[in-house]
Design a protein around this motif. Structure first.
Motif, PDB file in Angstrom:
ATOM      1  N   THR A 453       1.051  -1.318   0.008  1.00 27.76           N
ATOM      2  CA  THR A 453       0.117   0.034   0.203  1.00 27.76           C
ATOM      3  C   THR A 453       0.920   1.264   0.304  1.00 27.76           C
ATOM      4  O   THR A 453       1.431   0.919   0.483  1.00 27.76           O
ATOM      5  CB  THR A 453      -1.059  -0.136   1.024  1.00 27.76           C
ATOM      6  OG1 THR A 453      -1.724  -1.278   0.701  1.00 27.76           O
ATOM      7  CG2 THR A 453      -1.690   1.360   1.582  1.00 27.76           C
ATOM      8  N   PRO A 454       0.512   2.273  -1.078  1.00 27.28           N
ATOM      9  CA  PRO A 454       1.712   3.171  -1.038  1.00 27.28           C
ATOM     10  C   PRO A 454       1.413   4.381  -0.327  1.00 27.28           C
ATOM     11  O   PRO A 454      -0.099   5.145  -0.058  1.00 27.28           O
ATOM     12  CB  PRO A 454       1.422   3.879  -2.388  1.00 27.28           C
ATOM     13  CG  PRO A 454      -0.471   3.685  -2.669  1.00 27.28           C
ATOM     14  CD  PRO A 454      -0.423   2.429  -1.739  1.00 27.28           C
ATOM     15  N   LEU A 455       2.093   4.861   0.495  1.00 29.17           N
ATOM     16  CA  LEU A 455       1.824   5.913   1.486  1.00 29.17           C
ATOM     17  C   LEU A 455       2.861   7.240   0.832  1.00 29.17           C
ATOM     18  O   LEU A 455       2.316   7.960   0.449  1.00 29.17           O
ATOM     19  CB  LEU A 455       2.721   5.950   3.502  1.00 29.17           C
ATOM     20  CG  LEU A 455       2.871   6.988   3.632  1.00 29.17           C
ATOM     21  CD1 LEU A 455       1.761   8.037   4.304  1.00 29.17           C
ATOM     22  CD2 LEU A 455       3.601   6.796   5.114  1.00 29.17           C
ATOM     23  N   LYS A 456       3.789   6.914   0.603  1.00 29.45           N
ATOM     24  CA  LYS A 456       4.640   8.115  -0.189  1.00 29.45           C
ATOM     25  C   LYS A 456       4.680   8.200  -2.326  1.00 29.45           C
ATOM     26  O   LYS A 456       4.067   7.309  -2.202  1.00 29.45           O
ATOM     27  CB  LYS A 456       6.366   7.697  -0.066  1.00 29.45           C
ATOM     28  CG  LYS A 456       6.342   6.517  -0.848  1.00 29.45           C
ATOM     29  CD  LYS A 456       8.338   5.933  -0.120  1.00 29.45           C
ATOM     30  CE  LYS A 456       8.370   4.397  -1.205  1.00 29.45           C
ATOM     31  NZ  LYS A 456       9.829   3.947   0.084  1.00 29.45           N
ATOM     32  N   TYR A 457       4.719   9.174  -2.194  1.00 28.04           N
ATOM     33  CA  TYR A 457       4.495   9.600  -4.099  1.00 28.04           C
ATOM     34  C   TYR A 457       5.392   8.157  -4.628  1.00 28.04           C
ATOM     35  O   TYR A 457       6.197   7.830  -3.923  1.00 28.04           O
ATOM     36  CB  TYR A 457       5.003  10.964  -4.493  1.00 28.04           C
ATOM     37  CG  TYR A 457       4.032  11.922  -4.083  1.00 28.04           C
ATOM     38  CD1 TYR A 457       3.282  11.730  -3.451  1.00 28.04           C
ATOM     39  CD2 TYR A 457       4.075  13.042  -4.484  1.00 28.04           C
ATOM     40  CE1 TYR A 457       2.263  12.725  -3.181  1.00 28.04           C
ATOM     41  CE2 TYR A 457       3.551  13.688  -4.344  1.00 28.04           C
ATOM     42  CZ  TYR A 457       2.371  14.220  -3.298  1.00 28.04           C
ATOM     43  OH  TYR A 457       1.209  14.991  -3.228  1.00 28.04           O
ATOM     44  N   TYR A 657       0.588  10.215   0.825  1.00 29.70           N
ATOM     45  CA  TYR A 657      -0.589  11.130   0.172  1.00 29.70           C
ATOM     46  C   TYR A 657      -1.787  10.955   1.108  1.00 29.70           C
ATOM     47  O   TYR A 657      -3.120  11.962   0.843  1.00 29.70           O
ATOM     48  CB  TYR A 657      -1.112   9.560  -0.423  1.00 29.70           C
ATOM     49  CG  TYR A 657      -0.728   9.147  -1.994  1.00 29.70           C
ATOM     50  CD1 TYR A 657      -0.538   9.883  -3.187  1.00 29.70           C
ATOM     51  CD2 TYR A 657       0.160   7.998  -1.971  1.00 29.70           C
ATOM     52  CE1 TYR A 657      -0.396   9.997  -4.108  1.00 29.70           C
ATOM     53  CE2 TYR A 657       1.113   7.710  -3.593  1.00 29.70           C
ATOM     54  CZ  TYR A 657       1.302   8.871  -4.524  1.00 29.70           C
ATOM     55  OH  TYR A 657       1.542   8.102  -5.718  1.00 29.70           O
ATOM     56  N   PHE A 658      -0.908  10.884   2.214  1.00 30.78           N
ATOM     57  CA  PHE A 658      -1.849  11.352   3.567  1.00 30.78           C
ATOM     58  C   PHE A 658      -1.125  11.324   5.091  1.00 30.78           C
ATOM     59  O   PHE A 658       0.346  10.962   4.174  1.00 30.78           O
ATOM     60  CB  PHE A 658      -3.112  10.371   3.722  1.00 30.78           C
ATOM     61  CG  PHE A 658      -2.323   9.110   4.094  1.00 30.78           C
ATOM     62  CD1 PHE A 658      -2.541   9.159   5.227  1.00 30.78           C
ATOM     63  CD2 PHE A 658      -2.330   7.937   3.381  1.00 30.78           C
ATOM     64  CE1 PHE A 658      -1.971   7.156   5.922  1.00 30.78           C
ATOM     65  CE2 PHE A 658      -1.856   6.880   3.857  1.00 30.78           C
ATOM     66  CZ  PHE A 658      -1.864   6.182   5.161  1.00 30.78           C
ATOM     67  N   ASP A 659      -1.300  12.246   5.548  1.00 32.32           N
ATOM     68  CA  ASP A 659      -0.280  12.036   7.181  1.00 32.32           C
ATOM     69  C   ASP A 659      -0.395  11.394   8.307  1.00 32.32           C
ATOM     70  O   ASP A 659      -1.681  10.952   8.387  1.00 32.32           O
ATOM     71  CB  ASP A 659      -0.587  13.558   7.787  1.00 32.32           C
ATOM     72  CG  ASP A 659      -0.152  13.958   8.912  1.00 32.32           C
ATOM     73  OD1 ASP A 659       0.463  13.193   8.769  1.00 32.32           O
ATOM     74  OD2 ASP A 659      -0.135  14.963   9.138  1.00 32.32           O
ATOM     75  N   ILE A 660       0.358  10.665   8.093  1.00 34.35           N
ATOM     76  CA  ILE A 660       0.442   9.501   9.047  1.00 34.35           C
ATOM     77  C   ILE A 660       0.570   9.513   9.918  1.00 34.35           C
ATOM     78  O   ILE A 660      -0.002   8.660  11.321  1.00 34.35           O
ATOM     79  CB  ILE A 660       1.732   7.992   8.295  1.00 34.35           C
ATOM     80  CG1 ILE A 660       1.561   7.210   8.610  1.00 34.35           C
ATOM     81  CG2 ILE A 660       3.423   8.874   8.895  1.00 34.35           C
ATOM     82  CD1 ILE A 660       0.928   6.236   8.882  1.00 34.35           C
ATOM     83  N   THR A 661       1.176  10.784  11.045  1.00 33.66           N
ATOM     84  CA  THR A 661       0.952  11.053  11.680  1.00 33.66           C
ATOM     85  C   THR A 661      -0.288  11.558  11.893  1.00 33.66           C
ATOM     86  O   THR A 661      -0.168  11.275  13.947  1.00 33.66           O
ATOM     87  CB  THR A 661       1.943  12.432  12.590  1.00 33.66           C
ATOM     88  OG1 THR A 661       0.958  13.304  11.685  1.00 33.66           O
ATOM     89  CG2 THR A 661       3.868  12.084  11.711  1.00 33.66           C
ATOM     90  N   ALA A 662      -1.479  11.472  11.500  1.00 35.33           N
ATOM     91  CA  ALA A 662      -2.122  11.977  12.048  1.00 35.33           C
ATOM     92  C   ALA A 662      -3.630  10.834  11.724  1.00 35.33           C
ATOM     93  O   ALA A 662      -4.688  10.630  12.798  1.00 35.33           O
ATOM     94  CB  ALA A 662      -3.089  13.205  10.798  1.00 35.33           C
TER      95      ALA A 662
END
Length: 745
Positions: A453-457, A657-662
């Motif tokens: 699953t992609p978190l980074k661009y 693609y989204f703020d993983i800390t939030a």
């Protein structure tokens, strides 16, 4: 008496001095003194040194009344040293985290040898370099001790002052001192190495050796480089006084000539007008000190040494020029040969493409042909189980063949059978793009599994991140992706991202991630065999640390915290397992401390474990930063901690693609102190952690039901439908796609 005396000579390095001192004072091992020698530096260095001495009692500053040069500044610091061991550190370099702890442990394990040598990495002004030339020698030394008479190859270790810890009594007993001038390290290094009865090596990068773009004396051309000759004259005068060291004379003669010829060849050291004089000085040294029966080494360096006996500079320069021409021509010939080979292979592939497709042939590859791994491996295994009439062939690099499981049919890239298999295969399964030289035949089915699953661009989104896309040709990447028929997704987030990142002609298929089937279906005993293989003590809580690479740092590796400290802070009953990102496995990252800590049993390095799913199953909690492993790990419903101390820098350089800390799968730490507290307090597995994980699983494990591989095989290879009771998801066309899974065959 401290364990270590660290002598830091200082001259005109105000821009680097704080980083140097901080790297020493921030070490987890604290039993040391720093003797900073101000060599009458004309800049702000004296004030910086006094500032550090005022706030840290371990720092003593010696202000010299006049500038004496690097060698004599070291000697001045040595006179003030009181530690068991003396280390020298140049003030524009710095220590890596945990070095002194590793050195102290290795000294104790080897019974306080005369010398301990550790590794380094060059840090150029444009970024960190690769492993040093000493890395293999240091690794080969193991955990014992040796002397140079028994192991003369260790005279090839980098001859500098700052990659060694010297037992102070040994250093003083033999009156080892640095002479004035350049190349002062060489005679001291060689004298100490041949005098030492016991030498130990530590396979760990301890120093970041800064390669300054300008200002470094050794890279300033001029007559000062002639200092190398009196330095080696002093070494051979010492040998004349020590007849018991006659065995070392041929060895040191070869090393001296090698060093001189190396300097002669460097345009940033010896100017063209000075080269004839420099060469004559080498010949003069050769004539005075040639040992009886000396045999030069093989190769070009040996030929150079033979030329010294007979050839004037003009003849030597001509021979070297011819060699350089041959090397350049050879390089061009290799490029031509490689291009011709590629054309021939394409022609062979085109010819084989006229053969009929084999409707039962599937070809698999994973991670650029690294082995039977990931989603393709899970699909292949399921196909062998429920569709044995399908023949599966893997594309595997030659260096990965020996690690293949028994019974795997494979081809190596570029071979004739490779082109034949690729031409005839109906099903192509991969988690990276196939090479552009391979054409897609009508009727073939390309299944792209991705790598999580992609978190980074990714892909097209990298066009806005020039640093992150360095080395990637995005248009070519998309052109290759145009061959995909199906893109497998584990959640709606991935579906949307892949359609945006790869605006190509494919159909998104909500199958789940095949490699995660083993996680979803795991029983209580899953992982026990892996824990035993890794050497995890029974009953221990396994903390898996899996950091990802950083695009804002050349090479991708950044130490976020001291692994040894974290392992200690976890306390008894815990085992820290580390798995680096695959792109960091063969660079300097492990040499920065991980390899040494693994060897000493402080942590377990699981980077080389072929199947990451096994490592996930063996752990009780995952600590990561921004690795895609967190999305897979969430299937296990075990605690996850996100260590996001550089989230702003990471998101800005790579894009996310989204703020993983939030929207985290568990607690988030933004400093090492917070991370240590989460584990010390038990918060890492509290109710809030479970609540966050539940929401994360609902979002990102949406289609992972343990039957993803079966779904791919039945729907895309057999043309069947999954039984209704499984709730199998259907295909969702991408914006550019016009096909559904029913017309795949």
């Amino acid at each position: 008496m401290p364990r270590f005396s660290i002598i830091v000579p200082v001259f005109k390095v105000q821009g680097y001095l704080r980083e140097c001192l901080d790297s020493v004072l921030g070490q987890s091992h604290t039993d040391f003194e720093v003797i900073a020698v101000d060599d009458r530096s004309p800049d702000g260095c004296p004030a910086i040194l006094d500032e550090y001495a005022e706030r840290d009692a371990r720092v003593r500053v010696l202000h010299l009344p006049e500038n004496v040069g690097l060698g004599r500044a070291r000697n001045a610091g040595l006179e003030q040293a009181s530690g068991d061991y003396v280390l020298f550190l140049d003030s524009d370099d710095h220590y890596t985290p945990g070095l002194l702890t590793a050195v102290a442990a290795h000294l104790e394990a080897t019974g306080d040898p005369d010398i301990l040598v550790f590794d380094h990495v060059r840090t150029h002004w444009w970024g960190r370099g690769g492993p040093s030339t000493s890395a293999d020698l240091l690794a080969a030394a193991g955990t014992g001790t040796f002397n140079v008479r028994e192991s003369p190859e260790y005279l090839h270790l980098f001859l500098v002052a700052w990659n060694k810890a010297y037992r102070r009594d040994f250093f003083l007993k033999h009156e080892l001192r640095y002479a004035p001038g350049l190349y002062e390290d060489a005679p001291v290094t060689y004298r100490s190495m041949v005098l030492a009865d016991r030498i130990a090596c530590l396979e760990r990068i301890g120093v970041e050796y800064r390669q300054r773009r300008q200002g470094a004396i050794t890279k300033t051309p001029g007559r000062r480089h002639f200092d190398i000759f009196p330095q080696y004259e002093g070494l051979f005068a010492f040998l004349e006084e020590r007849p018991e060291l006659a065995w070392a004379r041929p060895l040191l003669f070869e090393r001296a000539l090698d060093h001189m010829l190396f300097v002669l060849a460097r345009e940033d050291r010896v100017t063209p007008k000075d080269r004839p004089d420099f060469y004559r000085e080498i010949r003069s040294f050769h004539a005075r000190h040639l040992p009886e029966g000396f045999i030069p080494p093989d190769g070009w360096r040996g030929r150079e040494m033979r030329l010294l006996a007979t050839a004037p500079y003009a003849s030597y320069a001509m021979a070297r020029g011819l060699r350089d021409l041959r090397r350049a021509a050879g390089s061009g010939k290799r490029r031509v040969t490689r291009a011709a080979s590629e054309r021939a292979q394409r022609a062979w592939y085109a010819a084989r493409s006229k053969l009929p497709r084999d409707p039962h042939l599937a070809v698999y590859s994973a991670f650029s042909h690294r082995g039977v791994l990931g989603d393709p491996a899970a699909i292949h295994a399921k196909a062998r189980e429920i569709a044995p009439h399908l023949k599966g062939v893997w594309v595997v690099r030659e260096d990965a063949v020996d690690a293949l499981p028994p019974g795997i049919d494979f081809v190596t890239p570029g071979s004739r059978r490779y082109h034949e298999v690729m031409a005839r295969a109906t099903y192509w399964v991969n988690n990276v793009n196939w090479p552009g030289t391979l054409a897609k035949r009508p009727g073939s089915v390309h299944i792209h599994t991705h790598q999580g699953t992609p978190l980074k661009y990714m892909a097209a989104d990298l066009l806005t991140k020039p640093g992150a896309r360095h080395g990637f040709d995005v248009p070519k990447m998309l052109w290759r992706a145009d061959r995909w028929d199906y893109s497998l997704v584990a959640n709606r987030h991935s579906e949307l991202v892949w359609e945006r990142a790869y605006p190509c002609h494919f159909t998104s298929l909500r199958t789940g991630s095949p490699r995660n089937d083993v996680l979803v279906n795991a029983g209580p005993e899953a992982g026990e065999a892996v824990r035993a293989r890794l050497g995890v003590p029974e009953g221990h809580t396994v903390v898996l640390y899996a950091p990802t690479r950083r695009e804002y740092r050349r090479g991708g590796h950044v130490d976020r915290f001291d692994l040894a400290r974290f392992a200690a802070d976890l306390g008894p009953g815990h085992t820290l397992v580390v798995r680096l990102h695959p792109s960091l496995a063969h660079g300097t990252a492990r040499g920065m401390g991980l390899a040494d800590l693994h060897r000493r049993g402080v942590v377990i390095d699981a980077t080389d474990e072929p199947h990451v799913e096994d490592v996930l199953l063996a752990s009780d909690v995952l600590v990561t930063d921004y690795s895609a492993l967190m999305f897979d790990y969430a299937n296990l419903d075990r605690p996850i901690v996100v260590h996001a101390d550089d989230w702003g820098a990471y998101a800005a350089s790579r894009g996310a693609y989204f703020d993983i800390t939030a929207d985290a799968p568990g607690h988030v730490s933004r400093s090492y102190r917070e991370l240590a507290w989460l584990f010390a307090s038990g918060t890492w597995r509290d109710g809030e952690s479970a609540r966050l994980r539940e929401g994360f699983r609902e979002r990102f494990c949406e289609f992972d039901d343990g039957r993803a591989a079966e779904r791919v095989v039945r729907m895309l290879m057999l043309g069947e439908s999954m039984p209704e009771e499984t709730g199998a998801p259907g295909a969702v066309p991408a914006p550019a796609g016009e096909r559904s899974f029913t017309d795949a065959r």
